[in-house]
Design a protein around this motif. Structure first.
Motif, PDB file in Angstrom:
ATOM      1  N   ASP A 246       0.829  -1.211   0.000  1.00 45.86           N
ATOM      2  CA  ASP A 246       0.000   0.000   0.000  1.00 45.86           C
ATOM      3  C   ASP A 246       0.861   1.258   0.000  1.00 45.86           C
ATOM      4  OD1 ASP A 246      -2.285  -1.507  -0.024  1.00 45.86           O
ATOM      5  OD2 ASP A 246      -2.663  -1.350   2.126  1.00 45.86           O
TER       6      ASP A 246
ATOM      7  N   GLU B 292       3.797   1.541  -1.497  1.00 47.91           N
ATOM      8  CA  GLU B 292       4.332   1.689  -2.850  1.00 47.91           C
ATOM      9  C   GLU B 292       3.275   2.169  -3.853  1.00 47.91           C
ATOM     10  OE1 GLU B 292       5.936  -2.114  -3.690  1.00 47.91           O
ATOM     11  OE2 GLU B 292       7.741  -1.840  -2.449  1.00 47.91           O
ATOM     12  N   SER B 293       2.014   1.877  -3.576  1.00 49.69           N
ATOM     13  CA  SER B 293       0.944   2.267  -4.507  1.00 49.69           C
ATOM     14  C   SER B 293       0.310   3.607  -4.154  1.00 49.69           C
ATOM     15  CB  SER B 293      -0.138   1.186  -4.546  1.00 49.69           C
ATOM     16  OG  SER B 293      -0.742   1.041  -3.268  1.00 49.69           O
ATOM     17  N   SER B 294       0.723   4.209  -3.054  1.00 52.22           N
ATOM     18  CA  SER B 294       0.103   5.455  -2.600  1.00 52.22           C
ATOM     19  C   SER B 294       0.873   6.674  -3.107  1.00 52.22           C
ATOM     20  CB  SER B 294       0.043   5.484  -1.067  1.00 52.22           C
ATOM     21  OG  SER B 294      -0.486   6.715  -0.609  1.00 52.22           O
TER      22      SER B 294
END
Length: 340
Positions: free
Chosen positions: A106, A108-110
């Motif tokens: 999460d 890395e994807s934020s």
């Protein structure tokens, strides 16, 4: 009689955490406050006469909370109120590794930096609580300056062959372990004059936890927030951390694993039974027992607490918790965290 009435009113109108009413141990705290206040009052000072023996003291007092009637009142109140507890449960060590992995995904994807910082702090806290066998509020004592001071030591260390099967490591192996020294802020100075306590942990554990990785990321967050001292888990403005926010994160990811049916969790899992207070401490000790870590080694990891309990006096062991002495025992604490 007035104190007893106050306690009964407190038991009726105060709201509890796990029941609509408070538990007996929460109600009775008024007695200790009353007793201490009485002892410092003019009437209490007059109660100074006492008999002394080698290990006990008998004192004459007119304090109502020490009367025979009040001592009979307390057990009766406890019997009528009953007792209920909902202890936090532990998690399998692989569930904790998976939780940290989900948090990292999460992160890395934020694109929200505040969310990234928040999740980084949560992952670092979970990793540290588990590796060091700490309760939630103890993790909040992590000192930025103290931890950074020794951050480079052990970064490139090498794990010896079969360290858990060997009781003794050579001096060369012990001096080159892959380790990180975390420093916990203390209220009282020990014999060395240091006001922090140090615990040496493995950079990584056998199950896949990576304490060094997340503590380094945590310190990077502290730098980005402009904080060079104090608790590493403080807010960007220096405000102390709020345990409820970290509990919410833990329960969020436990819920995700329960929905997926992972690691023995399912839809019937009570998320309120998990949190930073006890879950990761219990998980760590359970894993340590399964790995055959002796009780003495577990106590060595938590020896820093004796310094705090001594409140500036000499603790009940020969060495106090500062880095030089922690390093002498680093093999024991390193083995504990490495075995997790």
């Amino acid at each position: 009689m007035g104190l007893a009435v106050d306690l009964l009113l407190k038991s009726i109108f105060s709201k509890g955490q796990i029941k609509p009413w408070i538990q007996f141990h929460s109600m009775r705290t008024g007695r200790s406050t009353f007793t201490v206040t009485w002892g410092s009052s003019p009437a209490g000072i007059m109660d100074g006469a006492c008999f002394n023996s080698a290990r006990s003291r008998i004192q004459f007092t007119y304090c109502p909370s020490e009367s025979i009637w009040f001592k009979d009142f307390l057990p009766g109140a406890e019997d009528r109120m009953g007792y209920d507890t909902r202890n936090q449960r532990d998690l399998p060590i692989l569930a904790i590794v998976a939780m940290v992995g989900r948090i990292e995904a999460d992160i890395e994807s934020s694109d929200d930096q505040s969310q990234i910082n928040r999740l980084t702090k949560a992952a670092a806290l979970i990793s540290m609580l588990t590796a060091a066998s700490l309760r939630g509020h103890e993790g909040f004592y992590l000192d930025i300056a103290g931890t950074r001071k020794y951050l480079s030591r052990g970064k490139d260390g090498q794990a010896p062959i079969d360290p858990l099967k060997r009781k003794v490591l050579t001096e060369a192996e012990a001096s080159n372990l892959p380790e990180i020294c975390i420093c916990l802020m203390g209220k009282f100075k020990g014999e060395t004059g240091e006001r922090h306590h140090s615990i040496v942990l493995a950079n990584f554990t056998t199950s896949g936890l990576q304490p060094r990785k997340w503590i380094e990321r945590l310190l990077e967050v502290c730098d980005s927030e402009g904080r060079k001292s104090g608790s590493a888990f403080n807010e960007a403005d220096g405000a102390p951390p709020i345990a409820a926010e970290y509990n919410a994160i833990v329960r969020q990811y436990v819920g995700l694993m329960a929905e997926a049916g992972e690691h023995g969790l399912d839809s019937d899992t009570n998320l309120n039974r998990y949190g930073i207070s006890r879950t990761f401490r219990k998980s760590s000790e359970t894993r340590a027992r399964r790995a055959g870590i002796p009780k003495e080694q577990v106590e060595t990891v938590n020896r820093w607490k004796k310094v705090e309990r001594a409140q500036g006096k000499k603790p009940n062991f020969a060495m106090v918790d500062h880095y030089a002495n922690a390093r002498e025992l680093s093999t024991l604490t390193w083995k504990y965290s490495y075995a997790l």
